[in-house]
Design a protein around this motif. Structure first.
Motif, PDB file in Angstrom:
ATOM      1  N   GLU A   1      -7.210   5.572  -6.473  1.00  0.00           N
ATOM      2  CA  GLU A   1      -7.156   6.163  -5.132  1.00  0.00           C
ATOM      3  C   GLU A   1      -8.211   5.528  -4.219  1.00  0.00           C
ATOM      4  O   GLU A   1      -7.941   5.239  -3.052  1.00  0.00           O
ATOM      5  CB  GLU A   1      -7.353   7.684  -5.232  1.00  0.00           C
TER       6      GLU A   1
ATOM      7  N   ASP B   1      -0.888  -0.628  -8.475  1.00  0.00           N
ATOM      8  CA  ASP B   1       0.410   0.030  -8.638  1.00  0.00           C
ATOM      9  C   ASP B   1       0.808   0.086 -10.112  1.00  0.00           C
ATOM     10  O   ASP B   1       1.296   1.107 -10.606  1.00  0.00           O
ATOM     11  CB  ASP B   1       1.471  -0.710  -7.823  1.00  0.00           C
TER      12      ASP B   1
ATOM     13  N   CYS C   1       1.021   6.358  -6.822  1.00  0.00           N
ATOM     14  CA  CYS C   1      -0.260   6.995  -7.143  1.00  0.00           C
ATOM     15  C   CYS C   1      -0.189   8.500  -6.844  1.00  0.00           C
ATOM     16  O   CYS C   1      -0.635   9.319  -7.651  1.00  0.00           O
ATOM     17  CB  CYS C   1      -1.371   6.329  -6.332  1.00  0.00           C
TER      18      CYS C   1
ATOM     19  N   LEU D   1      -6.961   2.110  -3.186  1.00  0.00           N
ATOM     20  CA  LEU D   1      -5.848   2.153  -2.231  1.00  0.00           C
ATOM     21  C   LEU D   1      -6.323   2.508  -0.825  1.00  0.00           C
ATOM     22  O   LEU D   1      -5.800   1.980   0.165  1.00  0.00           O
ATOM     23  CB  LEU D   1      -4.781   3.147  -2.710  1.00  0.00           C
TER      24      LEU D   1
ATOM     25  N   CYS E   1       0.849  -1.207   0.000  1.00  0.00           N
ATOM     26  CA  CYS E   1       0.000   0.000   0.000  1.00  0.00           C
ATOM     27  C   CYS E   1       0.881   1.252   0.000  1.00  0.00           C
ATOM     28  O   CYS E   1       0.572   2.233  -0.697  1.00  0.00           O
ATOM     29  CB  CYS E   1      -0.905   0.025   1.239  1.00  0.00           C
TER      30      CYS E   1
ATOM     31  N   SER F   1       0.699   3.619  -3.136  1.00  0.00           N
ATOM     32  CA  SER F   1       0.238   4.989  -2.855  1.00  0.00           C
ATOM     33  C   SER F   1       1.289   6.005  -3.270  1.00  0.00           C
ATOM     34  O   SER F   1       0.964   7.105  -3.730  1.00  0.00           O
ATOM     35  CB  SER F   1      -0.037   5.170  -1.359  1.00  0.00           C
TER      36      SER F   1
END
Lengths: 780, 176
Positions: free
Chosen positions: A164, A196, A108, A167, A101, A105
């Motif tokens: 988003e 990802d 992202c 995640l 994560c 993230s």
């Protein structure tokens, strides 16, 4: 879209104060939608479980404890459960999820920041173009996962909205009292990895399209690489990180003011790679492990950082050499004042006069201008003040060593520092200088309280290696981005039939267990063997920092084409998406499998047919773990080096269990034994030799033709014999019929098979699938 | 006893220190189904002595089958020893967590595993912790020169000279 009317009268409607908001309009495209558009956490769980039945997690706890909530610390060793009820398997899979994560993230957030900046500059309607007419399939992962065919920068916003959301849900699963089953955690790990790959693709196709990076160009230009290529006579700006807009701000200002030949711009880590995709004048210092050594060399007058993989003590290190630090991202202020809204003149004056050690400027173009003007003004004064001691000083310091081994115990690679210092003290600097390559540059050996007499081993290593450092002059190919559709058409069949022995992705960070040259050694071996090599990030640099027997870098010796024997540098970390994208394109372009939101079928195709394997020899980051997990969900095995065992979990097959290696023959619907191919999904190699033997083995697939399997076996046997001195003892599991045996090894292999009591496989060439709905046989 | 690498803090359950090498010999003798896993960390030496030399003597005298990881098998064969298997470290250690698996393929698990030189320190550390948590049927002994707290028994951190003395003593006890 927003429609507002104070008063509206229509034949069928009368309204006052009407306000109508519409979401984005999703444009349809020619391909029919598949079964899993924008999959949520549950959508692909069955596919994940299929993989996890074959590849069981082997957990490697870093410690026995969980300390994530106030129930703890809880001892989870030997079957105990924590106060929340979680056991060690659950806890470790939760930690893997947490890591993925963080990684996903980070990519992202990077993609969102990049996209916002590009949309502001170029507009939502700026077209996506990653390779002109050579790349019709511009975003294979985005199309596969979300079902969106993006045409403009604005289209990518919808993709990120979805990612988003996913995640946030995934991270929420790591909270105390959520998931309790380790395999369900693992399924979520795969989901994080898949997301990802989507966000990496967003980031890279956006920047390729807007900044005009090389567009799927096999002949992308060569870039200068190494500490020795930096021109110290000029003001030097060093950029570090991954999110390139501020570094491009520097390049733009230099070009605008016609200063390109007066200021040296160089970089470390992925920002360097992306900057050299933009500017031919920029240079690369080296991978992430070169951060401390280059900053301490004092060559850089201004250090500009963006995000990811930047040393947390970068300001402290910059201050030691009187360099100015400019931070450019809210993720990394370093405690500096935010001067984004101030006039350039004032910021430059404060920095030049030394009133501030650095500033934060969250405007890329302004940061670029400040960096150049400050560098030009302070360079004559700084005189490249560095901390690298001369040879005499190294010897003098070395004599103070008491051989307590405290530095060795702090070193991640357990380097023999005291022994090298003893020799240095006697005047022989060679052993100390030789520690330069296997040193990962973390500086742990120099931390407070490590050396009882205050010796700085890392600094002394740099001093001992000073003269050689000046000779670090290499070449690497600039990141080319995507793989062309036409390249896929050319190699699709030989890859799927096994006649190109494999696609090897050499990727990841520079936390190598030994010299970075081990990565180049792997690259050279497999390029010679006509594998297709793809690379990105710090590993792409490691491949470049080596000269072959002709004195050339491997990028000069081998072509940049996606074909047998090519070494393809795709670009920075986010360009890893193109490697997964190539595998996806093979399924779509060559095999005509439907792509749009059809994840399971495509992953099943790749797992059973595309002989690809990833090697992240120096993986260290959470991003590396999420990148790997995206490959796992596609069924692509990943090998990591010894430090990768600290990810705390392997995914391993049991080759001796025949039940684990059955597929369904899509032609008949019957179960067929195909042997342990590929044997593992996530494997930690102890040595580079072990990795090199594992690579050809993990490239074998159920769909290999006899000719293809014979070629793959040829490499497996040859490398096993060369590095382990004998035939592999599991050979009988990979030979399906006598036709699979390499011709030149026939007698020897047949004798071995006879000894093992080998029998030909019942159905050596099924149409393999793990997904029952893909069976084409008619019932009855 | 502190682990060799500074920050490697294991948790509440730590290896019992081997203070008398005779204890190791006794444990080997008492074990019904011992196994010796040897990695490339055993390939060094000081020019006169090599840990591998003791691996061979202990395995022979204790009748302990050897599993070699990575290219440790090459060096063993140079010493005239064919290991019972060559497997990657994660391959052998993951199988050892299966209470129905043994090298002999008879469904009876091993009860004692000796480890020496399984790659870098941290890798053996992690293998030890994997076995500690997921192979409750198994006891593990680290014969390395440095403390491996996730094993059931381990030598403390010691000098090379002391280490060889200890390995010599174990070999002698088994050779008697």
């Amino acid at each position: 879209m927003r429609i507002k009317a104070d008063e509206l009268q229509l034949p069928w409607l009368r309204a006052k104060g009407l306000e109508l908001n519409l979401g984005r309009v999703v444009r349809e495209w020619e391909e029919e939608e598949g079964p899993t558009p924008m999959p949520d956490i549950a959508s692909l769980r069955e596919w994940d479980k299929k993989l996890l039945r074959r590849y069981k997690p082997f957990y490697l706890p870093f410690c026995d404890l969980c300390c994530l909530c106030t129930f703890g610390k809880c001892d989870l060793s030997r079957g105990k459960r924590g106060g929340c009820g979680i056991d060690m398997g659950g806890q470790l899979s939760r930690i893997v999820l947490l890591s993925c994560c963080i990684g996903a993230s980070t990519h992202c957030g990077h993609a969102r920041h990049m996209l916002d900046e590009l949309i502001e500059k170029y507009g939502r309607d700026h077209p996506l173009d990653v390779g002109g007419e050579n790349v019709y399939l511009e975003a294979p992962t985005i199309r596969l996962v979300t079902g969106i065919k993006p045409r403009t920068l604005g289209d990518l916003e919808d993709v990120l909205d979805y990612c988003e959301t996913e995640l946030v849900h995934l991270l929420s699963c790591t909270h105390t009292g959520q998931e309790g089953d380790n395999l369900d955690f693992e399924s979520k790990v795969f989901h994080a990895g898949m997301i990802d790959h989507v966000v990496m693709e967003v980031a890279d196709i956006a920047q390729i399209s807007a900044y005009g990076f090389p567009k799927a160009d096999p002949e992308a230009h060569l870039v200068e690489l190494g500490m020795g290529v930096i021109d110290r006579s000029k003001p030097v700006i060093l950029v570090i990180g991954h999110n390139v807009p501020p570094a491009i701000g520097v390049a733009n200002y230099l070009a605008r003011e016609n200063l390109e030949d007066q200021v040296e711009v160089c970089g470390i880590c992925c920002t360097a790679i992306d900057l050299t995709r933009y500017s031919r004048k920029a240079k690369i210092v080296g991978p992430i492990s070169f951060q401390l050594r280059f900053v301490r060399s004092g060559v850089a007058d201004v250090i500009m950082v963006d995000e990811q993989c930047i040393r947390a003590d970068i300001l402290r290190e910059a201050q030691k050499v009187n360099a100015v630090l400019i931070t450019t991202h809210y993720k990394n202020f370093q405690g500096l004042p935010d001067r984004t809204r101030d006039p350039v003149e004032g910021i430059v004056k404060d920095l030049v006069e030394g009133k501030l050690p650095g500033v934060a400027i969250l405007d890329s173009e302004k940061a670029g201008e400040v960096a150049v003007r400050v560098a030009m003004q302070i360079a004559p004064r700084r005189r490249k003040m560095g901390l690298i001691p001369p040879e005499e000083k190294v010897m003098e310091e070395a004599r103070r060593c008491t051989s307590c081994f405290s530095c060795v115990r702090a070193c991640p690679n357990t380097l023999p520092i005291p022994q090298a210092l003893a020799e240095a003290g006697k005047g022989d600097l060679k052993p100390l200088s030789e520690l330069y390559e296997p040193c990962v540059g973390c500086g742990r050996c120099e931390q407070e309280g490590i050396c009882p007499v205050g010796i700085k081993p890392h600094t002394l290593i740099l001093g001992a290696h000073r003269l050689e450092t000046a000779e670090e002059r290499f070449k690497m190919r600039a990141g080319r981005g995507a793989i062309q559709d036409v390249e896929i058409r050319r190699v699709g069949q030989p890859i799927v039939m096994g006649e190109i022995p494999g696609v090897l992705a050499l990727v990841g960070c520079s936390n190598f267990p030994g010299s970075w040259k081990e990565v180049a050694r792997i690259a050279e071996e497999f390029a010679r063997r006509k594998y297709i090599l793809c690379t990105t990030g710090c590993s792409a640099m490691a491949i470049g920092m080596y000269r072959d027997e002709n004195g050339q870098s491997l990028y000069e010796t081998y072509p940049g084409v996606f074909d047998a024997g090519g070494i393809v540098n795709c670009g920075s970390c986010v360009a890893n998406s193109h490697i997964a994208g190539a595998a996806i394109k093979i399924a779509n372009i060559f095999a005509k499998r439907r792509l749009r939101s059809n994840y399971e079928e495509i992953a099943d195709y790749i797992h059973n047919r595309v002989g690809a394997v990833g090697v992240a020899w120096g993986a260290y980051s959470q991003k590396a773990s999420s990148i790997a997990s995206g490959f796992w969900r596609l069924g692509v095995p990943v090998i990591v080096g010894p430090h990768g065992s600290k990810y705390r979990r392997a995914l391993l097959g049991r080759k001796e269990d025949p039940e684990a290696w059955k597929v369904i023959d899509a032609r008949t619907g019957k179960e067929v034994y195909v042997g342990p191919v590929p044997e593992h999904l996530f494997f930690m190699a102890e040595t580079v030799e072990e990795a090199m033997v594992a690579i050809p083995k993990l490239c074998m697939r159920a769909n290999d033709t006899a000719r293809g399997r014979s070629m793959k076996l040829n490499h497996y046997i040859d490398l096993h014999r060369k590095l382990f001195g004998e035939l592999p003892d599991d050979l009988h599991l990979f030979v399906r019929t006598a036709a699979d045996i390499p011709v030149t090894m026939k007698d020897e292999v047949m004798a071995f098979l006879k000894e093992k009591g080998w029998k030909e496989f019942e159905n050596p060439n099924p149409d393999p699938t793990l997904v029952p709905r893909l069976v084409r046989a008619k019932e009855g | 006893m502190e682990p060799w690498q500074r920050a490697e803090v294991p948790g509440p359950v730590k290896a019992v220190l081997i203070t008398k090498p005779e204890v190791v010999a006794a444990l080997i003798k008492r074990a019904k189904r011992p196994l010796f896993v040897v990695g490339t960390g055993s390939l060094g030496g000081n020019g006169e002595k090599s840990p591998l030399e003791y691996v061979v003597r202990i395995a022979r005298a204790g009748k302990v089958p050897l599993v070699a990881t990575a290219h440790a098998a090459v060096e063993l064969r140079k010493r005239g020893v064919q290991p019972a298997a060559r497997m990657a470290m994660v391959e052998i250690c993951s199988r050892l967590t299966d209470p129905k698996w043994s090298l002999h393929g008879d469904g009876q698990p091993h009860d004692l595993v000796l480890m020496l030189g399984l790659g870098p320190y941290y890798m053996e550390w992690l293998m030890g912790s994997g076995l500690k948590s997921f192979a409750p049927h198994l006891r593990t002994i680290s014969l390395n020169r440095v403390y491996q707290p996730h094993c059931s028994w381990s030598f403390p951190n010691m000098s090379e000279e002391e280490w060889y003395k200890n390995l010599e003593k174990i070999a002698e006890e088994l050779e008697r």
